[in-house]
Design a protein around this motif. Structure first.
Motif, PDB file in Angstrom:
ATOM      1  N   SER A  99       3.091  -4.989   5.420  1.00  0.00           N
ATOM      2  CA  SER A  99       2.251  -6.135   5.793  1.00  0.00           C
ATOM      3  C   SER A  99       0.884  -6.060   5.122  1.00  0.00           C
ATOM      4  O   SER A  99       0.359  -7.070   4.632  1.00  0.00           O
ATOM      5  CB  SER A  99       2.088  -6.166   7.314  1.00  0.00           C
ATOM      6  OG  SER A  99       1.203  -7.178   7.710  1.00  0.00           O
ATOM      7  N   THR A 100       0.310  -4.857   5.074  1.00  0.00           N
ATOM      8  CA  THR A 100      -0.996  -4.665   4.440  1.00  0.00           C
ATOM      9  C   THR A 100      -0.940  -4.972   2.950  1.00  0.00           C
ATOM     10  O   THR A 100      -1.802  -5.675   2.401  1.00  0.00           O
ATOM     11  CB  THR A 100      -1.488  -3.215   4.654  1.00  0.00           C
ATOM     12  OG1 THR A 100      -1.576  -2.952   6.060  1.00  0.00           O
ATOM     13  CG2 THR A 100      -2.848  -3.003   4.013  1.00  0.00           C
ATOM     14  N   LEU A 101       0.085  -4.456   2.287  1.00  0.00           N
ATOM     15  CA  LEU A 101       0.238  -4.681   0.846  1.00  0.00           C
ATOM     16  C   LEU A 101       0.490  -6.160   0.532  1.00  0.00           C
ATOM     17  O   LEU A 101      -0.014  -6.690  -0.467  1.00  0.00           O
ATOM     18  CB  LEU A 101       1.377  -3.818   0.294  1.00  0.00           C
ATOM     19  CG  LEU A 101       1.114  -2.306   0.261  1.00  0.00           C
ATOM     20  CD1 LEU A 101       2.376  -1.535  -0.088  1.00  0.00           C
ATOM     21  CD2 LEU A 101       0.010  -1.983  -0.750  1.00  0.00           C
ATOM     22  N   LEU A 102       1.269  -6.823   1.393  1.00  0.00           N
ATOM     23  CA  LEU A 102       1.501  -8.258   1.209  1.00  0.00           C
ATOM     24  C   LEU A 102       0.189  -9.035   1.321  1.00  0.00           C
ATOM     25  O   LEU A 102      -0.052  -9.979   0.556  1.00  0.00           O
ATOM     26  CB  LEU A 102       2.498  -8.775   2.254  1.00  0.00           C
ATOM     27  CG  LEU A 102       3.972  -8.414   2.049  1.00  0.00           C
ATOM     28  CD1 LEU A 102       4.808  -8.881   3.228  1.00  0.00           C
ATOM     29  CD2 LEU A 102       4.495  -9.029   0.746  1.00  0.00           C
ATOM     30  N   GLY A 103      -0.657  -8.619   2.267  1.00  0.00           N
ATOM     31  CA  GLY A 103      -1.957  -9.262   2.423  1.00  0.00           C
ATOM     32  C   GLY A 103      -2.828  -9.083   1.205  1.00  0.00           C
ATOM     33  O   GLY A 103      -3.521 -10.020   0.766  1.00  0.00           O
ATOM     34  N   ILE A 104      -2.799  -7.874   0.619  1.00  0.00           N
ATOM     35  CA  ILE A 104      -3.598  -7.600  -0.585  1.00  0.00           C
ATOM     36  C   ILE A 104      -3.093  -8.430  -1.761  1.00  0.00           C
ATOM     37  O   ILE A 104      -3.873  -9.026  -2.517  1.00  0.00           O
ATOM     38  CB  ILE A 104      -3.540  -6.104  -0.944  1.00  0.00           C
ATOM     39  CG1 ILE A 104      -4.196  -5.276   0.166  1.00  0.00           C
ATOM     40  CG2 ILE A 104      -4.238  -5.835  -2.276  1.00  0.00           C
ATOM     41  CD1 ILE A 104      -3.989  -3.782   0.007  1.00  0.00           C
ATOM     42  N   SER A 123      -8.528  -4.407   4.087  1.00  0.00           N
ATOM     43  CA  SER A 123      -9.401  -3.902   5.146  1.00  0.00           C
ATOM     44  C   SER A 123      -8.727  -2.704   5.806  1.00  0.00           C
ATOM     45  O   SER A 123      -7.714  -2.867   6.494  1.00  0.00           O
ATOM     46  CB  SER A 123      -9.673  -4.995   6.184  1.00  0.00           C
ATOM     47  OG  SER A 123     -10.334  -4.437   7.304  1.00  0.00           O
ATOM     48  N   LEU A 124      -9.273  -1.519   5.576  1.00  0.00           N
ATOM     49  CA  LEU A 124      -8.718  -0.306   6.160  1.00  0.00           C
ATOM     50  C   LEU A 124      -8.785  -0.367   7.682  1.00  0.00           C
ATOM     51  O   LEU A 124      -7.831   0.008   8.379  1.00  0.00           O
ATOM     52  CB  LEU A 124      -9.472   0.928   5.649  1.00  0.00           C
ATOM     53  CG  LEU A 124      -8.997   2.293   6.177  1.00  0.00           C
ATOM     54  CD1 LEU A 124      -7.548   2.538   5.784  1.00  0.00           C
ATOM     55  CD2 LEU A 124      -9.900   3.413   5.663  1.00  0.00           C
ATOM     56  N   GLY A 125      -9.916  -0.869   8.193  1.00  0.00           N
ATOM     57  CA  GLY A 125     -10.088  -0.962   9.639  1.00  0.00           C
ATOM     58  C   GLY A 125      -9.061  -1.884  10.271  1.00  0.00           C
ATOM     59  O   GLY A 125      -8.489  -1.567  11.323  1.00  0.00           O
TER      60      GLY A 125
END
Length: 418
Positions: free
Chosen positions: A175-180, A187-189
C-alpha cells in the motif's frame, strides 16, 4: 427478462461450485494415493479447467463470489491454523516470529526488488513493489501441508504464526509503495501508523471475538450456545474478519488471534461439552477441506499463462532469488537475535525451505493489475510463477526435506504407529 438472467447466473454459480467440489474430492483422494500435497493438484486442476486451457470455468464472471471464496476461505484456514498454535510454544519463539513477520518482510522486499530491477530493467519503485507483493508467506498454503506432514511443534508454530502476522506487514508495504508510485509522496509516520493500527486492531478484535465466542459455547453458565458450536465457529471467523476490517485493522490477523484464543481456551478455564466439541471438530475439518479445495482451484483458474509465456524466464530467476537468496538471509538474520528459542542449524535450514506463496500475493497482484500500473504484466507473471514454483516444488518436498533434516515430530509418528 431480468429474473431469467439472474436465474441463469445463479445456476452457473452453482455449477461452478459443484465443479470445484467434485474436482477437489476426486483429487483429494488421488493425493492420498500418490502421496502428494492436495493443494498442488488443486492448483494444476484449476489451471486446466480455467480460461488458460479448457476454459470450462471463468471465475472472472463472478467477481463478488470469487472474492468471497478467496477471502473467507483464507480466513477460515488461518483461523484453523491459529487453533493449532499453543501459547506456551509461541511464547518461546515470539522474538523469531516478530522479526520474521516484520524485518523479514522488509529484507525480502529489498533483496528481491534489487535483483528484479536488474533482471527486468524496470524502475526501482516498480521492482520494490514486485518484491513486496511476494514477500509474505501464505497460511492457506502452509497449514494444509503441515496437516499432512508432522513437523516439530516449535518449527511448525513459528512458520504458521509468521505467515499469519506477515500478511498485514506485506499489505502495508504494498500500500505504501502504491501511494509513492501514484502520488510521488512518502510518509514514514503515516506508514508506521497504518501498520500499528492494522496490527493492534486485528489483535484486539481477535481477542474479543475469540474469548466471547469461546465463553458462549463453554460449559459455564454463559455457555448457552454450546449445542450450536459448529455454526458459531463459522460465525466467529466472519465476524472477526469483518469487524477488524471495519475498524481498519487486519482481518486476517483478527481471525488468527480468534483461532489462537479458541485453541487455548483451557488456559482461561473454558471447556466445551465433549459431544459438542467433537461435532464442532468434524464440522471444522469439513469446512476447512472445502475451503482448501475452492481456494486453490480458483487460484489456478486465475493463472495468466499469456504473461507467463512472455516473462517466464525472468520470472523464474526472480523466484529463485526469493527462494535461495532472500529467504535464507531472512531466516539467518531474524533467528540470530532469538537466544531463547535455541535454534539448531538444521531447523533454520528447514524454515528457509518452507515459504509457500498463495492467496494474499495473488489478491495484491489483482489490485495492481486492476490499476494498470506500469509493469503490471511483469508483476502478475512473477506472482503466479512464485505461486506455481513454491507450491509445486517446496510443498511437494516438505516431508522429504523434513526427514533429511530430522525435524519430523517423532512423538506424533509413534502415536500413529501405536
Amino acid at each position: 427478462m431480468e429474473n431469467t438472467l439472474e436465474a441463469i447466473a445463479t445456476n452457473r454459480l452453482l455449477l461452478i461450485f459443484a465443479a470445484i467440489a467434485i474436482t477437489g474430492i476426486v483429487l483429494g483422494k488421488v493425493s492420498e494415493i500418490i502421496k502428494v500435497p492436495d493443494v498442488i493438484l488443486y492448483l494444476i486442476a484449476g489451471i486446466i479447467i480455467g480460461p488458460a486451457v479448457l476454459n470450462l470455468i471463468s471465475i472472472e464472471s463472478f467477481p463478488i463470489e470469487n472474492n468471497l471464496i478467496l477471502t473467507f476461505g483464507s480466513a477460515f484456514i488461518l483461523y484453523e491454523g491459529g487453533r493449532e498454535v499453543k501459547l506456551k510454544v509461541l511464547n518461546k519463539v515470539k522474538i523469531s516470529v516478530g522479526m520474521l513477520a516484520t524485518i523479514g518482510v522488509l529484507i525480502s522486499t529489498v533483496v528481491v526488488g534489487v535483483f528484479a530491477g536488474k533482471i527486468f530493467n524496470v524502475e526501482i519503485m516498480t521492482a520494490l513493489l514486485m518484491g513486496a507483493v511476494i514477500a509474505s508467506t501464505d497460511p492457506a498454503a502452509l497449514i494444509p501441508v503441515f496437516k499432512q506432514v508432522t513437523i516439530k511443534n516449535k518449527i511448525k508454530q513459528t512458520v504458521v504464526s509468521e505467515s499469519a502476522f506477515n500478511d498485514a506487514v506485506g499489505a502495508i508495504i504494498v500500500s505504501t509503495l502504491l501511494g509513492i508510485i501514484t502520488s510521488g509522496e512518502f510518509s514514514l509516520g503515516k506508514s508506521a501508523g497504518e501498520l500499528l493500527i492494522s496490527a493492534l486492531g486485528g489483535i484486539v478484535v481477535g481477542v474479543a471475538v475469540g474469548y466471547i465466542f469461546s465463553l458462549l459455547i463453554s460449559d459455564k453458565k454463559w455457555g448457552i450456545f454450546h449445542s450450536y458450536a459448529p455454526i458459531m465457529s463459522v460465525l466467529k471467523v466472519a465476524l472477526a474478519y469483518e469487524v477488524a476490517t471495519l475498524l481498519h485493522g487486519s482481518g486476517y490477523m483478527a481471525v488468527f488471534i480468534a483461532g489462537l484464543i479458541a485453541g487455548n481456551k483451557k488456559i482461561f478455564g473454558l471447556w466445551v461439552p465433549e459431544h459438542d466439541f467433537h461435532s464442532e471438530h468434524l464440522f471444522r475439518e469439513s469446512v476447512g477441506a472445502l475451503c482448501r479445495m475452492a481456494i486453490f482451484v480458483v487460484l489456478g483458474t486465475q493463472v495468466d499463462l499469456t504473461s507467463l509465456s512472455v516473462y517466464w524466464k525472468e520470472s523464474l530467476i526472480v523466484v529463485l532469488v526469493l527462494m535461495f537468496i532472500a529467504r535464507p538471509l531472512v531466516v539467518l538474520i531474524c533467528t540470530a537475535f532469538d537466544k531463547e528459542a535455541k535454534w539448531k542449524f538444521k531447523e533454520r535450514l528447514f524454515m528457509m525451505w518452507v515459504r509457500e506463496t498463495g492467496v494474499i500475493p495473488a489478491a495484491l497482484s489483482g489490485i495492481i493489475v486492476s490499476m494498470k500500473l506500469p509493469g503490471y504484466e511483469i508483476i502478475s507473471s512473477v506472482v503466479f510463477m512464485t505461486i506455481l514454483v513454491t507450491l509445486i516444488v517446496q510443498a511437494s518436498t516438505t516431508k522429504l526435506v523434513a526427514k533429511k533434516l530430522g525435524v519430523l515430530e517423532e512423538v506424533e509418528e509413534l502415536k500413529q504407529v501405536a
